[in-house]
Design a protein around this motif. Structure first.
Motif, short mmCIF file in Angstrom:
data_model
loop_
_atom_site.label_atom_id
_atom_site.label_comp_id
_atom_site.label_asym_id
_atom_site.label_seq_id
_atom_site.Cartn_x
_atom_site.Cartn_y
_atom_site.Cartn_z
N PHE A 422 32.45 27.43 39.88
CA PHE A 422 32.44 28.76 39.53
C PHE A 422 33.79 29.37 40.13
N HIS A 423 34.00 29.14 41.39
CA HIS A 423 35.14 29.93 42.02
C HIS A 423 36.54 29.42 41.36
N GLN A 424 36.64 28.13 40.77
CA GLN A 424 37.86 28.01 40.35
C GLN A 424 37.92 28.48 38.88
N ARG A 425 36.79 28.85 38.03
CA ARG A 425 37.04 29.68 36.97
C ARG A 425 37.29 31.02 37.08
N VAL A 426 36.76 31.35 38.32
CA VAL A 426 37.33 33.08 38.75
C VAL A 426 38.67 32.92 39.09
N PHE A 427 39.30 32.07 40.01
CA PHE A 427 40.77 32.21 40.25
C PHE A 427 41.57 31.78 39.15
N GLY A 428 40.96 31.37 37.81
CA GLY A 428 42.03 30.97 36.81
C GLY A 428 41.84 32.01 35.81
N HIS A 429 41.10 33.08 35.90
CA HIS A 429 40.61 34.38 35.21
C HIS A 429 41.73 35.26 35.25
N PRO A 430 42.42 35.71 34.00
CA PRO A 430 43.49 36.60 33.88
C PRO A 430 43.35 37.78 34.58
N VAL A 431 42.14 38.38 34.37
CA VAL A 431 41.79 39.70 34.82
C VAL A 431 41.53 39.70 36.52
N PHE A 432 40.96 38.56 37.11
CA PHE A 432 40.80 38.47 38.50
C PHE A 432 42.19 38.33 39.17
N ARG A 433 43.04 37.63 38.47
CA ARG A 433 44.49 37.36 38.83
C ARG A 433 45.33 38.90 38.80
N SER A 434 45.06 39.57 37.87
CA SER A 434 45.85 40.62 37.81
C SER A 434 45.27 41.68 38.92
N GLY A 435 44.14 41.68 39.44
CA GLY A 435 43.56 42.58 40.41
C GLY A 435 42.90 43.47 39.71
N ASP A 436 43.04 44.00 38.19
CA ASP A 436 42.30 45.02 37.78
C ASP A 436 40.87 44.85 37.73
N PHE A 437 39.90 44.51 38.48
CA PHE A 437 38.44 44.34 38.51
C PHE A 437 37.74 45.04 39.35
N TYR A 438 36.52 45.36 38.93
CA TYR A 438 35.47 46.06 39.70
C TYR A 438 34.40 45.38 39.92
N THR A 439 33.44 45.94 40.61
CA THR A 439 32.23 45.21 40.90
C THR A 439 31.58 44.62 40.03
N ASP A 440 31.67 45.09 38.72
CA ASP A 440 31.01 44.26 37.64
C ASP A 440 31.85 43.34 37.08
N PHE A 441 32.94 42.78 37.77
CA PHE A 441 33.73 41.72 37.30
C PHE A 441 32.85 40.64 36.68
N ILE A 442 31.84 40.03 37.22
CA ILE A 442 31.03 38.69 36.89
C ILE A 442 30.42 39.05 35.63
N GLU A 443 29.51 40.29 35.76
CA GLU A 443 28.92 40.69 34.39
C GLU A 443 29.60 40.66 33.04
N ARG A 444 30.82 41.47 33.40
CA ARG A 444 31.82 41.65 32.33
C ARG A 444 32.70 40.72 31.87
N HIS A 445 32.93 39.57 32.93
CA HIS A 445 33.98 38.81 32.29
C HIS A 445 33.44 37.21 32.52
N MET A 446 32.43 36.83 33.19
CA MET A 446 32.04 35.76 33.50
C MET A 446 30.47 35.17 33.03
N THR A 447 30.27 35.99 31.68
CA THR A 447 28.70 36.01 31.43
C THR A 447 28.41 34.41 30.86
N ASP A 448 29.46 33.62 30.51
CA ASP A 448 29.34 32.40 30.07
C ASP A 448 29.00 31.29 31.15
#
Length: 448
Positions: A422-448
């Motif tokens: 799971f962490h590997q998928r987060v660190f490969g996500h462009p939104v996370f790498r950009s830093g433009d994320f909020y507390t709803d990052f997982i619900e918004r971008h990692m629902t798969d």
């Protein structure tokens, strides 16, 4: 202070025992029958079995812990995090037996551990609060009126809550009453206190916390901030320091406010002031954690200050060894919580025996863990098996270093699943790498 009993288990117990050894202080480990072969049992100078696996009969059983301290001659107790770390009654019992509790005074802990009273105290100290109630809301009718005044969405919080539990976001007026009753019931069941309060819920917010340390002589410093916005159901999964979203001016203002708030209530020791940062860069006090945090290593990595040792020194009556002008934030650090959980089954716990446990190495890579091959992850306790922390001169390199470290981490066992993938998928996500994320990052971008 000659001997410290560690009233905890797992990686934090081992972390405290190591600090004690470096300071020339003897350590006593306590353990349940489920932790007979724990690493801290082997590492500590002494070890006392205090009960069966159930926490209420071991790690939460105050008579057995105090008895172990008296039997071994321990003159201090370090509670770590979780369990009894924020229990003012436990701190009072320690004092009654002339045992130093390594933490704030009981009356300060009681006032600040309750989120509703903490809001009241911090408002009086001048810290900014989100619109909401100061006192607990006693009825559903009053909750409805308050929420209508604040405007939706709102969040209902257990006054005695913690650990990400006892919180419900309400998006629509028609859902308020049911959410109010459900949250009160959950608060009563989990915290034995049904009191709840209500505040405005920020749709796009960043969870930013300030690490503070205060001594017994009215001195306090902050050690910068940690961004804890990557969360699942209000539980932190990834922490970074420093935050890339703070200007130097905001960092100084937030840190100054955190220290001011802590000193205003006579706080001593290490603690964390938690804030929400909105899209305009405004910050709002949320709550205080009156203990060491799981994510304290990222602050240690960028400041070079050992927070466990600072806790012990303060409890010994030593003035702070550094002033605010001495604190320097260098580079960027990130921590991933490696849990024995199955992300594909809504992070369900995955207890079992570890047939392989091979942490990564390499430069500026730290692993805080109590696990090894052959260790059995118990279903009785928290699923955290390791904290993986990296440091680099900047965030981009820290992200790459963490991705590399995650790829090296090997954990296996019958039925064993972890959050590494799971962490590997987060660190490969462009939104996370950009830093433009909020507390709803997982619900918004990692629902798969």
């Amino acid at each position: 202070m000659q001997k410290i009993l560690i009233a905890n288990r797992g990686e934090i117990a081992l972390r405290i025992a190591r600090a004690c050894r470096e300071m020339g202080i003897a350590s006593v480990a306590v353990y349940s029958t489920a932790d007979d072969d724990s690493a801290v049992v082997r590492f500590a100078d002494e070890a006392i079995r205090i009960g069966p696996p159930q926490t209420v009969r071991s790690y939460l059983h105050i008579p057995n812990i105090i008895g172990a301290a008296l039997k071994t001659g321990a003159d201090a107790i370090h509670p770590g995090y979780g369990f009894l770390s924020e229990d003012p009654y436990f701190a009072e019992i320690c004092a009654e037996h002339n045992i130093t509790f390594i933490g704030p005074p009981p009356h300060v802990m009681e006032r600040m551990s309750n989120k509703a009273s903490a809001r009241q105290l911090m408002r009086e100290a001048g810290l900014p609060l989100l619109p909401g109630t100061i006192e607990p809301v006693p009825t559903a009718d009053e909750a409805q009126d308050v929420s209508d005044d604040i405007g939706y969405p709102v969040i209902i919080k257990a006054a005695a809550g913690g650990g990400g539990r006892g919180m419900t976001v309400v998006w629509r007026r028609e859902d308020l009453r049911r959410a109010y009753q459900t949250t009160r019931a959950q608060a009563q069941a989990v915290f034995k206190d049904s009191a709840v309060y209500i505040e405005r819920y920020l749709r796009s917010a960043r969870h930013t916390e300030i690490q503070i340390v205060c001594d017994n002589y009215g001195n306090g410093i902050h050690l910068g901030e940690r961004d804890c916005s990557v969360q699942r159901r209000h539980q932190k999964l990834i922490e970074e320091a420093p935050s890339i979203h703070l200007t130097p001016e905001t960092r100084a203002a937030m840190g100054s406010m955190a220290v001011k708030g802590a000193l205003s209530v006579g706080y001593t020791g290490a603690g964390t002031m938690e804030f929400l940062l909105d899209e305009e860069g405004r910050f709002w006090f949320m709550e205080m954690n009156t203990r060491i945090q799981v994510e304290h290593p990222v602050t240690e990595m960028i400041t070079g200050i050992d927070l466990i040792k600072e806790q012990i020194r303060v409890a010994q009556g030593v003035p702070l060894t550094v002033g605010q002008e001495d604190v320097r934030l260098t580079g960027h650090a990130i921590e991933c919580r490696i849990n024995a959980e199955n992300p594909d089954r809504d992070f369900a716990p995955a207890a079992g025996r570890l047939t392989e446990f091979s942490p990564p190495g390499g430069p500026w890579t730290r692993v805080d863990t109590h696990c090894a091959a052959g260790w059995t992850v118990s279903p009785y306790y928290d699923s955290l098996i390791a904290k993986l922390i990296v440091w680099a001169p900047d965030r981009a390199e820290a992200l790459d270093r963490m991705a590399r470290a995650l790829s090296e981490f090997r954990v296996a066992g019958p039925g064993m699943r972890t959050t590494i993938g799971f962490h590997q998928r987060v660190f490969g996500h462009p939104v996370f790498r950009s830093g433009d994320f909020y507390t709803d990052f997982i619900e918004r971008h990692m629902t798969d």
